[in-house]
Design a protein around this motif. Structure first.
Motif, PDB file in Angstrom:
ATOM      1  N   UNK A 120       0.824  -1.207   0.000  1.00  0.00           N
ATOM      2  CA  UNK A 120       0.000   0.000   0.000  1.00  0.00           C
ATOM      3  C   UNK A 120       0.860   1.259   0.000  1.00  0.00           C
ATOM      4  N   UNK A 121       1.883   1.265   0.834  1.00  0.00           N
ATOM      5  CA  UNK A 121       2.752   2.440   0.938  1.00  0.00           C
ATOM      6  C   UNK A 121       3.530   2.659  -0.350  1.00  0.00           C
ATOM      7  N   UNK A 122       4.132   1.588  -0.868  1.00  0.00           N
ATOM      8  CA  UNK A 122       4.943   1.708  -2.081  1.00  0.00           C
ATOM      9  C   UNK A 122       4.097   2.166  -3.262  1.00  0.00           C
ATOM     10  N   UNK A 123       2.933   1.534  -3.440  1.00  0.00           N
ATOM     11  CA  UNK A 123       2.069   1.892  -4.573  1.00  0.00           C
ATOM     12  C   UNK A 123       1.595   3.341  -4.460  1.00  0.00           C
ATOM     13  N   UNK A 124       1.185   3.754  -3.268  1.00  0.00           N
ATOM     14  CA  UNK A 124       0.681   5.110  -3.057  1.00  0.00           C
ATOM     15  C   UNK A 124       1.771   6.153  -3.308  1.00  0.00           C
ATOM     16  N   UNK A 125       2.947   5.948  -2.725  1.00  0.00           N
ATOM     17  CA  UNK A 125       4.019   6.935  -2.846  1.00  0.00           C
ATOM     18  C   UNK A 125       4.576   7.020  -4.265  1.00  0.00           C
TER      19      UNK A 125
ATOM     20  N   UNK B 144       1.997   8.767  -6.557  1.00  0.00           N
ATOM     21  CA  UNK B 144       1.947  10.208  -6.327  1.00  0.00           C
ATOM     22  C   UNK B 144       3.190  10.917  -6.862  1.00  0.00           C
ATOM     23  N   UNK B 145       4.337  10.268  -6.740  1.00  0.00           N
ATOM     24  CA  UNK B 145       5.578  10.882  -7.229  1.00  0.00           C
ATOM     25  C   UNK B 145       5.568  11.007  -8.740  1.00  0.00           C
ATOM     26  N   UNK B 146       5.112   9.952  -9.418  1.00  0.00           N
ATOM     27  CA  UNK B 146       5.002  10.013 -10.880  1.00  0.00           C
ATOM     28  C   UNK B 146       4.017  11.103 -11.285  1.00  0.00           C
TER      29      UNK B 146
ATOM     30  N   UNK C 231       1.109  19.619  -3.163  1.00  0.00           N
ATOM     31  CA  UNK C 231       1.412  18.366  -2.473  1.00  0.00           C
ATOM     32  C   UNK C 231       2.421  18.586  -1.349  1.00  0.00           C
ATOM     33  N   UNK C 232       3.433  19.390  -1.607  1.00  0.00           N
ATOM     34  CA  UNK C 232       4.440  19.667  -0.583  1.00  0.00           C
ATOM     35  C   UNK C 232       3.828  20.362   0.622  1.00  0.00           C
TER      36      UNK C 232
END
Length: 202
Positions: A69-74, A77-79, A95-96
């Protein structure tokens, strides 16, 4: 693109945006921890975060579920902030500030409840936060630069300037290795958060 010289040039061009991203984030923390924080917005954001934690706890394999969940979400969002930063760099800035507001509001609430904020930071944030935030700042830096170089390219073309699109092209070229770095770092951060941080906070 992947040469040492190319990577160094890309970093030199995006460094000021990286620093700007760091400043925006910590400004968000200060505002989030103050009495002028947008409480309703922040409470809704915290509910979304708690849902991720609840989903992980209820899973038969909480560490694996949390990691996914964490990896997919982060990473998603970064992409998104890198790509959609092309719209005048607005999304990375939002976002920042939003992430800074959430963290500041959360830490302020914990302090108000009489808990040790510094212990929470050391155990619950630092193990994965250094990696995660570095990747976030880099992704947002490229997103903001995308927006700025696009505006300069359009303005330069309108004024008949030659080579006005070169900064934008260099940013696009440099974003490829940057995206790889961001993805790998966030992948590692998710591993740390779902194992070391999870263990320390439990």
């Amino acid at each position: 693109m992947f040469s040492r010289r190319g990577l160094l040039q890309s970093w030199n061009e995006v460094r000021s945006y990286f620093i700007f991203s760091v400043i925006l984030f910590f400004a968000g923390i200060v505002i989030g921890g103050s009495h002028s924080a947008p409480v309703e917005f922040l409470e809704s954001q915290l509910k979304g975060i708690s849902q991720i934690a609840d989903a992980a706890r209820k899973s038969e394999t909480p560490e694996l579920t949390m990691f996914l969940l964490i990896a997919a979400n982060n990473i998603f969002k970064s992409i998104m902030v890198m790509g959609l930063g092309i719209v005048a760099g607005i999304l990375p800035i939002v976002m920042l500030v939003a992430n800074g507001l959430i963290l500041g509001y959360l830490l302020s609430g914990i302090a108000d409840n009489g808990q040790n904020v510094w212990l929470l930071i050391v155990k619950g944030l630092l193990p994965h936060g250094v990696l995660e935030l570095s990747a976030l700042f880099l992704a947002c830096a490229f997103g903001i630069r995308f927006g700025m170089t696009l505006i300069k390219g359009i303005a330069g073309s309108a004024l008949g300037k030659s080579n006005s699109w070169q900064p934008f092209v260099r940013t696009a070229t440099g974003s490829v290795p940057a995206l790889i770095v961001v993805t790998v770092v966030l992948f590692i951060a998710a591993i740390v958060e779902s194992t070391i941080t999870y263990w320390l906070m439990s």
